[in-house]
Design an enzyme around this catalytic site. Structure first.
Site, short mmCIF file in Angstrom:
data_model
loop_
_atom_site.label_atom_id
_atom_site.label_comp_id
_atom_site.label_asym_id
_atom_site.label_seq_id
_atom_site.Cartn_x
_atom_site.Cartn_y
_atom_site.Cartn_z
N ASN A 187 57.20 19.52 23.15
CA ASN A 187 56.13 20.49 23.39
C ASN A 187 56.74 21.66 24.15
O ASN A 187 56.99 21.56 25.35
CB ASN A 187 55.02 19.81 24.22
CG ASN A 187 53.97 20.80 24.67
OD1 ASN A 187 53.88 21.91 24.14
ND2 ASN A 187 53.17 20.41 25.65
N TRP A 188 56.96 22.74 23.44
CA TRP A 188 57.64 23.88 24.07
C TRP A 188 56.72 24.69 24.97
O TRP A 188 57.17 25.60 25.66
CB TRP A 188 58.23 24.79 22.98
CG TRP A 188 59.34 24.19 22.19
CD1 TRP A 188 59.80 22.90 22.24
CD2 TRP A 188 60.16 24.85 21.22
NE1 TRP A 188 60.83 22.72 21.36
CE2 TRP A 188 61.08 23.91 20.71
CE3 TRP A 188 60.18 26.15 20.71
CZ2 TRP A 188 62.02 24.22 19.74
CZ3 TRP A 188 61.13 26.47 19.75
CH2 TRP A 188 62.04 25.52 19.27
N LYS A 189 55.44 24.41 24.93
CA LYS A 189 54.46 25.16 25.72
C LYS A 189 54.64 26.67 25.48
O LYS A 189 54.97 27.07 24.37
CB LYS A 189 54.58 24.81 27.21
CG LYS A 189 54.63 23.30 27.44
CD LYS A 189 54.47 22.91 28.87
CE LYS A 189 54.71 21.41 29.00
NZ LYS A 189 54.31 20.90 30.28
N HIS A 248 46.06 18.34 25.28
CA HIS A 248 47.09 18.30 26.33
C HIS A 248 46.41 18.55 27.68
O HIS A 248 45.46 19.33 27.78
CB HIS A 248 48.16 19.36 26.06
CG HIS A 248 49.35 19.22 26.93
ND1 HIS A 248 49.37 19.71 28.22
CD2 HIS A 248 50.54 18.60 26.74
CE1 HIS A 248 50.54 19.42 28.77
NE2 HIS A 248 51.26 18.74 27.90
N GLU A 289 47.19 20.34 30.11
CA GLU A 289 47.12 21.74 30.52
C GLU A 289 45.94 22.44 29.86
O GLU A 289 45.32 23.33 30.45
CB GLU A 289 48.45 22.44 30.19
CG GLU A 289 49.54 22.01 31.17
CD GLU A 289 50.94 22.01 30.60
OE1 GLU A 289 51.18 22.63 29.55
OE2 GLU A 289 51.82 21.36 31.22
N GLU A 304 50.03 10.56 28.86
CA GLU A 304 50.70 11.50 29.75
C GLU A 304 49.98 11.53 31.10
O GLU A 304 49.02 12.32 31.27
CB GLU A 304 50.68 12.90 29.14
CG GLU A 304 51.42 12.99 27.82
CD GLU A 304 51.97 14.39 27.60
OE1 GLU A 304 53.18 14.52 27.47
OE2 GLU A 304 51.18 15.35 27.61
N GLY A 355 55.84 17.72 34.20
CA GLY A 355 56.52 18.87 34.78
C GLY A 355 56.84 18.73 36.25
O GLY A 355 57.16 19.72 36.91
N SER A 412 57.84 14.10 32.41
CA SER A 412 59.19 14.16 33.01
C SER A 412 60.18 13.22 32.34
O SER A 412 61.03 12.62 33.02
CB SER A 412 59.10 13.89 34.52
OG SER A 412 58.33 14.91 35.15
N GLY A 469 58.21 17.81 27.43
CA GLY A 469 58.01 19.22 27.73
C GLY A 469 59.33 19.88 28.08
O GLY A 469 60.12 20.27 27.22
C1 PEP Z 1 54.26 17.73 28.40
O1 PEP Z 1 54.04 18.91 28.60
O2 PEP Z 1 53.65 17.14 27.51
C2 PEP Z 1 55.26 17.08 29.23
C3 PEP Z 1 55.36 15.78 29.16
O3 PEP Z 1 56.03 17.89 30.05
P1 PEP Z 1 57.33 17.44 30.89
O4 PEP Z 1 58.19 16.62 29.95
O5 PEP Z 1 57.97 18.70 31.28
O6 PEP Z 1 56.86 16.60 32.03
#
Ligand code: PEP
Length: 254
Positions: A9-11, A94, A96, A166, A172, A213, A234
């Site tokens: 997931n590049w956001k 998600h 976010e 998640e 993050g 993470s 992410g």
């Molecule tokens: C995500 O945004 O779905 C995610 C898991 O981010 P990260 O890997 O940076 O924690």
């Protein structure tokens, strides 16, 4: 057998040319990978260029969101029918989007329906916040998100869905969950509700990723757990070497 699936997931990261460059490197670094489904989810504006850059590769393409209406006066939104020529997967719900854009289980449900109708594979995200975890509400929150986000789907439709567990506090933050904890949440608070909705056989066939993470260094801890069928990544999906490391760890462990 559930085929492991690693999705990036590049956001809101990477310009179009940066996106193309990243997948150019990734398609080479993952060329020998087998038995792991690989997906990248760039921002909408890069989908067309990344699709071209991935042509003939093993890496699939996904979007980060989809609107539920088919067309009309919805400025800034993208319909499932517009995405289906470009992508195979779409991330829905998600944290976010839940946190910053008012996403609810009801809107997740509408998006999932629209995605399935267009033949897309939804990657549906669920997970508790830190406050909810500390209040002992993880089980209730996660199972509620599964039951309500997927309510009304047929068992046949459910078979093509991917879920991502998640925990919001792990996204993050560099503070990943543990393999044991994530495995237990998936078993008890995701597969049990899935089984209630769609029956045990279908629930056992649905893939559930862990996200939060994940790095090349800790991927094996999660991928070695029986209930976890991949990762939604992410930060570590933005560097080809890191994402490739996660994919390779998955291929080794699964
Ligand atoms: C995500 O945004 O779905 C995610 C898991 O981010 P990260 O890997 O940076 O924690």
């Amino acid at each position: 057998m559930r085929v492991p699936i690693i999705a990036g997931n590049w956001k809101m990261n990477k310009t179009v040319s940066e996106a193309v460059e990243l997948v150019r490197v990734l398609r080479e670094s993952t060329a020998d990978v087998e038995k792991v489904e690989m997906v990248v989810c760039p921002p909408f504006v890069s989908l067309m260029a990344v699709k071209d850059a991935l042509a003939g590769s093993k890496i699939g393409l996904g979007a980060q969101n989809v609107f539920w209406e088919e067309k009309g006066a919805f400025t800034g939104e993208i319909a499932a029918g517009m995405l289906k020529d470009l992508v195979t997967y779409v991330i829905i719900g998600h944290s976010e989007r839940r946190q910053y854009f008012g996403e609810t289980d009801a809107t997740v449900n509408k998006r999932v329906n629209a995605a399935l109708k267009a033949g897309l594979t939804p990657i549906v995200c669920v997970g508790e916040t830190l406050a909810q975890r500390e209040a002992g509400e993880t089980a209730a929150v996660v199972s509620h998100q599964v039951l309500n986000g997927l309510a009304g789907l047929t068992a046949e439709q459910a078979k093509s869905i991917v879920l991502a567990y998640e925990p919001v506090w792990a996204i993050g933050t560099g503070r990943a969950s543990t393999g044991d904890d994530a495995n237990a949440v998936v078993a008890q608070n995701i597969r049990v509700p899935l089984s209630k909705l769609f029956g045990e056989a279908v629930a056992q066939g649905i893939r559930v990723q862990y996200g939060g993470s994940v790095t090349a260094a800790n991927a094996a801890e999660f991928m070695s757990r029986p209930e976890i069928d991949g990762a939604l990544v992410g930060g570590a999906s933005l560097k080809a070497a890191d994402f490739t490391g996660i994919i390779e760890a998955t291929a080794q462990v699964k």
